[in-house]
Design a protein around this motif. Structure first.
Motif, PDB file in Angstrom:
ATOM      1  N   TYR A  76      34.261 -15.438  36.386  1.00 42.25           N
ATOM      2  CA  TYR A  76      33.406 -16.280  37.005  1.00 42.25           C
ATOM      3  C   TYR A  76      33.743 -17.779  36.138  1.00 42.25           C
ATOM      4  N   LEU A  77      33.781 -17.661  34.893  1.00 41.50           N
ATOM      5  CA  LEU A  77      33.683 -19.111  34.202  1.00 41.50           C
ATOM      6  C   LEU A  77      35.349 -19.320  34.281  1.00 41.50           C
ATOM      7  N   MET A  78      36.442 -18.554  34.490  1.00 42.78           N
ATOM      8  CA  MET A  78      37.647 -19.110  34.645  1.00 42.78           C
ATOM      9  C   MET A  78      37.814 -19.671  36.104  1.00 42.78           C
ATOM     10  N   LYS A  79      36.881 -19.351  36.939  1.00 43.35           N
ATOM     11  CA  LYS A  79      37.026 -20.270  38.249  1.00 43.35           C
ATOM     12  C   LYS A  79      36.556 -21.632  38.084  1.00 43.35           C
ATOM     13  N   ILE A  80      35.426 -21.722  37.366  1.00 40.35           N
ATOM     14  CA  ILE A  80      34.857 -22.891  37.039  1.00 40.35           C
ATOM     15  C   ILE A  80      35.896 -23.924  36.211  1.00 40.35           C
ATOM     16  N   PHE A  81      36.671 -23.098  35.228  1.00 37.50           N
ATOM     17  CA  PHE A  81      37.589 -23.990  34.316  1.00 37.50           C
ATOM     18  C   PHE A  81      38.617 -24.460  35.223  1.00 37.50           C
ATOM     19  N   ASN A  82      39.183 -23.549  36.114  1.00 41.89           N
ATOM     20  CA  ASN A  82      40.341 -23.863  37.050  1.00 41.89           C
ATOM     21  C   ASN A  82      39.917 -25.355  37.791  1.00 41.89           C
ATOM     22  N   ILE A  83      38.750 -25.314  38.010  1.00 46.64           N
ATOM     23  CA  ILE A  83      38.246 -26.499  38.899  1.00 46.64           C
ATOM     24  C   ILE A  83      38.080 -27.797  37.667  1.00 46.64           C
ATOM     25  N   LEU A  84      37.438 -27.657  36.438  1.00 49.16           N
ATOM     26  CA  LEU A  84      37.287 -28.540  35.618  1.00 49.16           C
ATOM     27  C   LEU A  84      38.506 -29.113  34.914  1.00 49.16           C
ATOM     28  N   ASP A  85      39.599 -28.152  34.771  1.00 49.54           N
ATOM     29  CA  ASP A  85      40.681 -28.524  34.088  1.00 49.54           C
ATOM     30  C   ASP A  85      41.436 -29.523  34.778  1.00 49.54           C
ATOM     31  N   SER A  86      41.538 -29.791  36.006  1.00 45.14           N
ATOM     32  CA  SER A  86      42.128 -30.549  36.695  1.00 45.14           C
ATOM     33  C   SER A  86      41.713 -32.064  36.323  1.00 45.14           C
ATOM     34  N   ARG A  87      40.580 -32.101  35.830  1.00 50.22           N
ATOM     35  CA  ARG A  87      40.086 -33.419  35.676  1.00 50.22           C
ATOM     36  C   ARG A  87      39.775 -33.782  34.352  1.00 50.22           C
ATOM     37  N   LEU A  88      39.880 -32.976  33.401  1.00 50.13           N
ATOM     38  CA  LEU A  88      39.698 -33.097  32.103  1.00 50.13           C
ATOM     39  C   LEU A  88      39.659 -32.086  31.135  1.00 50.13           C
ATOM     40  N   ASP A  89      39.954 -32.375  29.731  1.00 44.73           N
ATOM     41  CA  ASP A  89      39.803 -31.170  28.852  1.00 44.73           C
ATOM     42  C   ASP A  89      38.582 -30.602  28.763  1.00 44.73           C
TER      43      ASP A  89
END
Length: 164
Positions: A76-89
């Motif tokens: 679940y968290l990897m799905k969130i980070f795949n979205i977030l990582d495209s915009r910031l660290d």
């Protein structure tokens, strides 16, 4: 018993029908919390018992989520980070990290993850077994550093809903 939103105890509904039955949900804001919060002394006793070295090594502590849950949380968290990582660290803090299993899984998946754990035995085990040093205290955590904070199986350990 009052909710942090100010609602009185008359508008609280039991959360679980069996098991940990001392949880309620506020009818006004939907915040879930314990009817009676544990004391600091009670928590210290719980951590000394639950995180004894033998229990951690044999995965017998009742304070860990278990392999299935950690895999589900990681997915679940990897799905969130795949979205977030495209915009910031994006960085994650696991509040109540236990022996660091979730932090380790997330780090292995490339997430910049840290953990906070108040149990000395759990922190020591994490450092020894996973070579990950967990924070022991809020004061050591940088302000504004994390974009995601998890609190997996932590609600029952909170001593004061308003201070949290």
């Amino acid at each position: 018993m009052n909710c942090a939103c100010g609602e009185n105890g008359l508008n609280m509904k039991p959360l679980f029908l069996e098991g940990e039955v001392d949880f309620v949900v506020c009818g006004r804001c939907n915040l879930a919390f314990r009817v009676e919060f544990p004391s600091e002394l009670a928590l210290e006793g719980l951590y000394l018992e639950a995180y004894s070295q033998g229990k951690i090594e044999k995965k017998l502590t009742n304070q860990e989520s278990g392999t299935f849950a950690v895999k589900a949380y990681t997915s679940y968290l990897m799905k969130i980070f795949n979205i977030l990582d495209s915009r910031l660290d994006a960085r994650l803090l696991d509040f109540g990290a236990g022996s660091g299993e979730l932090v380790e899984k997330l780090q292995k998946n490339g997430v910049l993850a840290d953990g906070l754990e108040r149990s000395e035995a759990a922190r020591s085990s994490c450092l020894e077994k996973r070579t990950i040093e967990l924070f022991s205290d809020f004061k050591k955590i940088p302000t504004g550093y994390y974009q995601v904070v998890t609190m997996v199986e932590v609600i029952e350990h909170l001593t004061d809903i308003n201070a949290t």
